[in-house]
Write a protein that holds these residues in place. Structure first.
Motif, PDB file in Angstrom:
ATOM      1  N   PRO A  44      -1.530   5.134  26.693  1.00 47.50           N
ATOM      2  CA  PRO A  44      -1.581   3.819  26.045  1.00 47.50           C
ATOM      3  C   PRO A  44      -1.758   3.850  24.531  1.00 47.50           C
ATOM      4  N   VAL A  45      -1.934   5.058  23.943  1.00 47.56           N
ATOM      5  CA  VAL A  45      -2.219   5.172  22.511  1.00 47.56           C
ATOM      6  C   VAL A  45      -0.989   5.667  21.759  1.00 47.56           C
ATOM      7  N   VAL A  46      -0.716   5.023  20.629  1.00 46.48           N
ATOM      8  CA  VAL A  46       0.381   5.411  19.742  1.00 46.48           C
ATOM      9  C   VAL A  46      -0.211   5.774  18.388  1.00 46.48           C
ATOM     10  N   LEU A  47       0.114   6.957  17.890  1.00 42.76           N
ATOM     11  CA  LEU A  47      -0.307   7.374  16.555  1.00 42.76           C
ATOM     12  C   LEU A  47       0.788   7.046  15.554  1.00 42.76           C
ATOM     13  N   GLY A  48       0.434   6.329  14.499  1.00 44.05           N
ATOM     14  CA  GLY A  48       1.341   6.108  13.382  1.00 44.05           C
ATOM     15  C   GLY A  48       1.023   7.096  12.280  1.00 44.05           C
ATOM     16  N   LEU A  49       2.056   7.761  11.757  1.00 51.05           N
ATOM     17  CA  LEU A  49       1.888   8.754  10.692  1.00 51.05           C
ATOM     18  C   LEU A  49       2.892   8.456   9.578  1.00 51.05           C
ATOM     19  N   PRO A  50       2.581   7.491   8.729  1.00 55.67           N
ATOM     20  CA  PRO A  50       3.554   7.071   7.720  1.00 55.67           C
ATOM     21  C   PRO A  50       3.573   7.904   6.441  1.00 55.67           C
ATOM     22  N   HIS A  51       2.557   8.741   6.225  1.00 51.82           N
ATOM     23  CA  HIS A  51       2.423   9.377   4.912  1.00 51.82           C
ATOM     24  C   HIS A  51       2.300  10.895   4.948  1.00 51.82           C
ATOM     25  N   THR A  52       2.702  11.538   6.046  1.00 53.00           N
ATOM     26  CA  THR A  52       2.621  12.998   6.102  1.00 53.00           C
ATOM     27  C   THR A  52       3.905  13.672   5.626  1.00 53.00           C
ATOM     28  N   GLY A  53       5.003  12.940   5.545  1.00 57.58           N
ATOM     29  CA  GLY A  53       6.293  13.522   5.165  1.00 57.58           C
ATOM     30  C   GLY A  53       6.330  13.938   3.699  1.00 57.58           C
ATOM     31  N   THR A  54       7.066  15.002   3.420  1.00 57.28           N
ATOM     32  CA  THR A  54       7.224  15.470   2.037  1.00 57.28           C
ATOM     33  C   THR A  54       8.691  15.555   1.609  1.00 57.28           C
ATOM     34  N   TRP A  55       9.612  15.143   2.491  1.00 56.24           N
ATOM     35  CA  TRP A  55      11.029  15.240   2.160  1.00 56.24           C
ATOM     36  C   TRP A  55      11.437  14.183   1.145  1.00 56.24           C
ATOM     37  N   LEU A  56      12.258  14.608   0.188  1.00 54.89           N
ATOM     38  CA  LEU A  56      12.874  13.703  -0.778  1.00 54.89           C
ATOM     39  C   LEU A  56      14.327  14.109  -0.967  1.00 54.89           C
TER      40      LEU A  56
ATOM     41  N   GLY B  37      -3.725  -1.178   6.326  1.00 50.32           N
ATOM     42  CA  GLY B  37      -2.519  -1.441   5.556  1.00 50.32           C
ATOM     43  C   GLY B  37      -1.587  -2.412   6.269  1.00 50.32           C
ATOM     44  N   TRP B  38      -0.351  -2.492   5.766  1.00 54.41           N
ATOM     45  CA  TRP B  38       0.603  -3.445   6.325  1.00 54.41           C
ATOM     46  C   TRP B  38       0.859  -3.164   7.799  1.00 54.41           C
ATOM     47  N   THR B  39       0.915  -1.891   8.168  1.00 49.28           N
ATOM     48  CA  THR B  39       1.191  -1.527   9.557  1.00 49.28           C
ATOM     49  C   THR B  39       0.135  -2.091  10.490  1.00 49.28           C
ATOM     50  N   THR B  40      -1.115  -1.860  10.180  1.00 44.65           N
ATOM     51  CA  THR B  40      -2.213  -2.348  11.010  1.00 44.65           C
ATOM     52  C   THR B  40      -2.201  -3.864  11.095  1.00 44.65           C
ATOM     53  N   ARG B  41      -2.007  -4.506   9.952  1.00 39.37           N
ATOM     54  CA  ARG B  41      -2.034  -5.971   9.916  1.00 39.37           C
ATOM     55  C   ARG B  41      -0.819  -6.575  10.625  1.00 39.37           C
TER      56      ARG B  41
ATOM     57  N   THR C 132      -0.755   0.829  -5.038  1.00 37.37           N
ATOM     58  CA  THR C 132       0.623   1.224  -5.289  1.00 37.37           C
ATOM     59  C   THR C 132       1.537   0.401  -4.399  1.00 37.37           C
ATOM     60  N   GLY C 133       2.819   0.295  -4.802  1.00 39.33           N
ATOM     61  CA  GLY C 133       3.717  -0.631  -4.154  1.00 39.33           C
ATOM     62  C   GLY C 133       4.644  -0.007  -3.130  1.00 39.33           C
ATOM     63  N   LEU C 134       5.638  -0.798  -2.729  1.00 39.75           N
ATOM     64  CA  LEU C 134       6.613  -0.374  -1.731  1.00 39.75           C
ATOM     65  C   LEU C 134       7.321   0.903  -2.172  1.00 39.75           C
ATOM     66  N   VAL C 135       7.745   0.949  -3.414  1.00 39.46           N
ATOM     67  CA  VAL C 135       8.157   2.195  -4.064  1.00 39.46           C
ATOM     68  C   VAL C 135       7.215   2.377  -5.240  1.00 39.46           C
TER      69      VAL C 135
ATOM     70  N   HIS D 195       8.733  11.219   1.899  1.00 42.68           N
ATOM     71  CA  HIS D 195       7.515  11.057   1.109  1.00 42.68           C
ATOM     72  C   HIS D 195       7.335   9.614   0.652  1.00 42.68           C
ATOM     73  N   ARG D 196       6.098   9.228   0.490  1.00 39.20           N
ATOM     74  CA  ARG D 196       5.775   7.857   0.103  1.00 39.20           C
ATOM     75  C   ARG D 196       6.287   7.493  -1.284  1.00 39.20           C
ATOM     76  N   TYR D 197       6.593   8.493  -2.141  1.00 44.45           N
ATOM     77  CA  TYR D 197       7.157   8.155  -3.449  1.00 44.45           C
ATOM     78  C   TYR D 197       8.603   7.673  -3.329  1.00 44.45           C
ATOM     79  N   LEU D 198       9.280   8.070  -2.282  1.00 43.68           N
ATOM     80  CA  LEU D 198      10.613   7.546  -2.004  1.00 43.68           C
ATOM     81  C   LEU D 198      10.507   6.105  -1.526  1.00 43.68           C
ATOM     82  N   LEU D 199       9.609   5.876  -0.589  1.00 44.86           N
ATOM     83  CA  LEU D 199       9.379   4.551  -0.005  1.00 44.86           C
ATOM     84  C   LEU D 199       8.096   4.634   0.809  1.00 44.86           C
ATOM     85  N   ASP D 200       7.199   3.684   0.602  1.00 40.53           N
ATOM     86  CA  ASP D 200       5.928   3.698   1.323  1.00 40.53           C
ATOM     87  C   ASP D 200       6.061   2.863   2.594  1.00 40.53           C
ATOM     88  N   ALA D 201       6.037   3.538   3.736  1.00 39.16           N
ATOM     89  CA  ALA D 201       6.228   2.861   5.019  1.00 39.16           C
ATOM     90  C   ALA D 201       5.034   2.018   5.435  1.00 39.16           C
ATOM     91  N   ASN D 202       3.937   2.089   4.679  1.00 33.75           N
ATOM     92  CA  ASN D 202       2.754   1.295   5.018  1.00 33.75           C
ATOM     93  C   ASN D 202       2.529   0.164   4.019  1.00 33.75           C
TER      94      ASN D 202
END
Length: 266
Positions: A12-24, A201-205, A87-90, A65-72
């Protein structure tokens, strides 16, 4: 590069991981300045920290990576914390308020990035939450984050070790909030706060709709508790991490056990 990785489980649990990526993309990396290319604001090793703690868990991870676009962040660009530094969406700056771009993107490019990265990440996360809710009657989203413990641009003083966010108790059932708070409060040698500087963040809300069987809670961890130091090369400290993982395991297993007691569960 696929913008999202999904590991599907039957629990029943889902883990969200929006900021671990490093690809650009290479063209984007080339437009960052030297400070930006350091990627200092990554949620370093968070996927490793949570790995194997809960059988049957579903994971949804952004690879970029969040510098490309912040998923949260709110896709509209609205601030999560009006009146406070953030910090913002980008992001145009890092968490220290310093510029990260030699050639920053404009509005048209930001919208293209939203469609290419934010939208597919959240389409995948939404689909997994719906799948889990259909199976269990409820779904619990646990959004995984970490940050340096001292960042004067964002907050004063020393950040607590566990930072729990439920947007003032609105994003999950009271039992979920109370259980996570209780585990953190009882963890010897660690500090915690509920809805302090980071309230979710936005995801939780966005996903936290307890009345509909969708529960969301954010955990922001101070990186000092599992890194050798909060500085390059951002090395994972096995001893620190294992001590922390004991409590994270307790949290996730408790949440999974609570799912069957929540209204709407099968």
């Amino acid at each position: 590069m696929n913008p999202v990785e999904v590991t599907r489980g039957d629990g029943p649990v889902v883990l969200g991981l929006p900021h671990t990526g490093t690809w650009l993309p290479e063209d984007v990396r080339a437009r960052l300045n030297e400070r930006g290319r350091a990627l200092a604001d990554t949620d370093w090793h968070i996927d490793r920290l949570y790995a194997g703690l809960l059988p049957g868990v579903t994971k949804v991870r952004a690879t970029f990576h969040r510098y490309l676009l912040d998923a949260n962040r709110d896709p509209s660009g609205a601030s999560l914390y009006p009146g406070q530094n953030t910090t913002g969406l980008v992001p145009m700056t890092d968490f220290d308020g310093e510029a990260i771009w030699d050639d920053p993107p404009g509005e048209v490019e930001i919208e293209a990035r939203r469609e290419a990265y934010h939208a597919p990440y959240h389409a995948a996360l939404s689909a997994e939450l719906e799948r889990v809710r259909a199976r269990h009657g409820v779904a619990i989203l646990y959004d995984c984050h970490s940050i340096r413990g001292e960042i004067p641009f964002l907050f004063g003083g020393h950040l607590p070790d566990f930072n729990i966010g439920t947007n003032g108790g609105t994003t999950c059932a009271p039992a979920i909030e109370a259980a996570v708070q209780g585990i953190c409060a009882a963890a010897p040698g660690y500090s915690y706060i509920l809805n302090g500087r980071f309230t979710g963040g936005w995801t939780t809300r966005h996903y936290g709709r307890p009345a509909k069987g969708l529960h969301a809670i954010q955990m922001e961890l101070a990186q000092r508790n599992y890194l050798t130091e909060e500085a390059p090369p951002w090395a994972y400290d096995e001893a620190k991490a294992e001590a922390l993982r004991t409590h994270l395991k307790d949290i996730l297993q408790t949440l999974a056990g609570l799912a069957g007691t929540l209204e709407g569960s099968r």
